[in-house]
Design a protein around this motif. Sequence first.
Motif, PDB file in Angstrom:
ATOM      1  N   GLU A   1       0.828  -1.212   0.000  1.00 35.53           N
ATOM      2  CA  GLU A   1       0.000   0.000   0.000  1.00 35.53           C
ATOM      3  C   GLU A   1       0.860   1.259   0.000  1.00 35.53           C
ATOM      4  O   GLU A   1       0.598   2.213  -0.739  1.00 35.53           O
ATOM      5  CB  GLU A   1      -0.919   0.005   1.214  1.00 35.53           C
ATOM      6  N   ALA A   2       1.911   1.265   0.845  1.00 40.42           N
ATOM      7  CA  ALA A   2       2.770   2.447   0.953  1.00 40.42           C
ATOM      8  C   ALA A   2       3.452   2.759  -0.378  1.00 40.42           C
ATOM      9  O   ALA A   2       3.500   3.921  -0.813  1.00 40.42           O
ATOM     10  CB  ALA A   2       3.815   2.235   2.040  1.00 40.42           C
ATOM     11  N   GLY A   3       3.972   1.740  -1.035  1.00 42.77           N
ATOM     12  CA  GLY A   3       4.629   1.955  -2.320  1.00 42.77           C
ATOM     13  C   GLY A   3       3.654   2.408  -3.390  1.00 42.77           C
ATOM     14  O   GLY A   3       3.959   3.306  -4.191  1.00 42.77           O
ATOM     15  N   PHE A   4       2.469   1.791  -3.408  1.00 43.01           N
ATOM     16  CA  PHE A   4       1.449   2.154  -4.389  1.00 43.01           C
ATOM     17  C   PHE A   4       1.043   3.619  -4.235  1.00 43.01           C
ATOM     18  O   PHE A   4       0.983   4.371  -5.221  1.00 43.01           O
ATOM     19  CB  PHE A   4       0.228   1.246  -4.204  1.00 43.01           C
ATOM     20  N   ALA A   5       0.791   4.036  -3.004  1.00 46.04           N
ATOM     21  CA  ALA A   5       0.391   5.421  -2.760  1.00 46.04           C
ATOM     22  C   ALA A   5       1.501   6.388  -3.153  1.00 46.04           C
ATOM     23  O   ALA A   5       1.244   7.443  -3.757  1.00 46.04           O
ATOM     24  CB  ALA A   5       0.015   5.606  -1.295  1.00 46.04           C
TER      25      ALA A   5
ATOM     26  N   LYS B   1      -6.808  10.964  -5.395  1.00 46.36           N
ATOM     27  CA  LYS B   1      -7.546  10.355  -4.299  1.00 46.36           C
ATOM     28  C   LYS B   1      -7.262   8.856  -4.289  1.00 46.36           C
ATOM     29  O   LYS B   1      -7.356   8.198  -5.327  1.00 46.36           O
ATOM     30  CB  LYS B   1      -9.048  10.599  -4.450  1.00 46.36           C
ATOM     31  N   ILE B   2      -6.934   8.331  -3.117  1.00 44.17           N
ATOM     32  CA  ILE B   2      -6.597   6.906  -2.984  1.00 44.17           C
ATOM     33  C   ILE B   2      -7.463   6.286  -1.905  1.00 44.17           C
ATOM     34  O   ILE B   2      -7.352   6.655  -0.730  1.00 44.17           O
ATOM     35  CB  ILE B   2      -5.108   6.696  -2.657  1.00 44.17           C
ATOM     36  N   ASP B   3      -8.335   5.371  -2.277  1.00 43.25           N
ATOM     37  CA  ASP B   3      -9.122   4.616  -1.310  1.00 43.25           C
ATOM     38  C   ASP B   3      -8.336   3.371  -0.895  1.00 43.25           C
ATOM     39  O   ASP B   3      -7.613   2.793  -1.705  1.00 43.25           O
ATOM     40  CB  ASP B   3     -10.459   4.172  -1.914  1.00 43.25           C
ATOM     41  N   SER B   4      -8.501   2.949   0.356  1.00 43.12           N
ATOM     42  CA  SER B   4      -7.800   1.761   0.837  1.00 43.12           C
ATOM     43  C   SER B   4      -8.725   0.929   1.707  1.00 43.12           C
ATOM     44  O   SER B   4      -9.495   1.471   2.513  1.00 43.12           O
ATOM     45  CB  SER B   4      -6.568   2.182   1.645  1.00 43.12           C
TER      46      SER B   4
ATOM     47  N   ASN C   1       3.234   3.367   5.662  1.00 44.17           N
ATOM     48  CA  ASN C   1       2.319   4.474   5.395  1.00 44.17           C
ATOM     49  C   ASN C   1       2.680   5.669   6.267  1.00 44.17           C
ATOM     50  O   ASN C   1       3.033   5.499   7.436  1.00 44.17           O
ATOM     51  CB  ASN C   1       0.876   4.049   5.681  1.00 44.17           C
ATOM     52  N   SER C   2       2.591   6.833   5.698  1.00 37.99           N
ATOM     53  CA  SER C   2       2.940   8.054   6.439  1.00 37.99           C
ATOM     54  C   SER C   2       1.823   8.447   7.385  1.00 37.99           C
ATOM     55  O   SER C   2       0.693   8.008   7.258  1.00 37.99           O
ATOM     56  CB  SER C   2       3.228   9.193   5.462  1.00 37.99           C
TER      57      SER C   2
END
Length: 358
Positions: free
Chosen positions: A193-197, A208-211, A357-358
């Motif tokens: 997820e962190a890399g994708f974002a 906009k990124i939904d998770s 994730n930040s």
Amino acid sequence: MLQNRFGKLAATTLVGTMLMGAAACGGSDEPATSAKPADGASGAPAAAGGKVGLAYDIGGRGDQSFNDAAAAGLDKAKSELGLAETKELEAGNGETEAAKEERLRLLASGGYNPIIAIGFAYSGPLKKVAAEFPDVKFAIVDDADATGANISNLLFAEHEGSFLVGAAAALTSKKNHVGFVGGVRVPLIEKFEAGFAAGAKAVKADIKIDSKYLTEPPDFGGFADPAKGKTAAEGMFDAGADVVYQAAGGSGSGVFEAAKAANGLAIGVDSDQAKTAAPEVQGVIMTSMLKKVDVAVFDFLKGYTTNSVKSGSTVYDLKAGGVDYSTTGGQVDKIKSKLDEYKQKIISGEITVPDKNS
């Protein structure tokens, strides 16, 4: 990425099976360059005809993703290294650590050497069983915590490959809105997820990124529940996303179904899923984040046959060709040069990809 079905035994004695198609590498169908192992203890050589044990993650051979990548490496080793016998065992959804221990112990006591555990859930059980069988060489994928003189840890920079498909999602999205579906909320999947974002935001800072994670530990069923994957992705498409990346093991097939129904696009994981997913959904898979578990498995088995197995961690990152993105179907052809530009910046160190994730 991730954990397996019932504890049924899929014991097979196979000879000379041809290598299953290796996953595409960064815009080509050539196999990745193997990473160099870390220093450590070497293992005893396996003569041609040696017995290899492999304990799968949830889903087992046939999951079209993580486990199938491991199976491809095993098949290549059987074909090229002359292994006469293998035993492949599956994990059960929701099973105890004791069950995993018994699976590994069954292989070791049955004369299988080396033994490979696929997935981080084998960490505790493998460390215990490896101590009981010091003359057996073990490897584990996706875990650095199980350590010992006879344990090789096969690790990946999933966040780096995920950065590339995140950039691909942002470059392709017409709505400036993308999504991520994770199987289980664990640190390993959070790396995806962190890399994708990070990749998506490198292209469009305001995207906009939904998770959504399908389950929380200790429930690992999120890796084997296509219905949950479909529901999560449907919610994202209904909310306006037009590209959804899944790192959810067998649950990813539901994400693909949702993408097709919504006339959206999906991103696969681990294997080149535009080749391995059900034919009716392959067309919605614009790319896949390739995690070369097949390369790691083959490297370990080849090292065993040449008496060069090393204990400790080997990291298969973007520079080593351990992660990448696929181009099957041609849907990223127009943005390939931009993706390769990002790729080189990561390899050179100009871009440092976050793994949290930040």
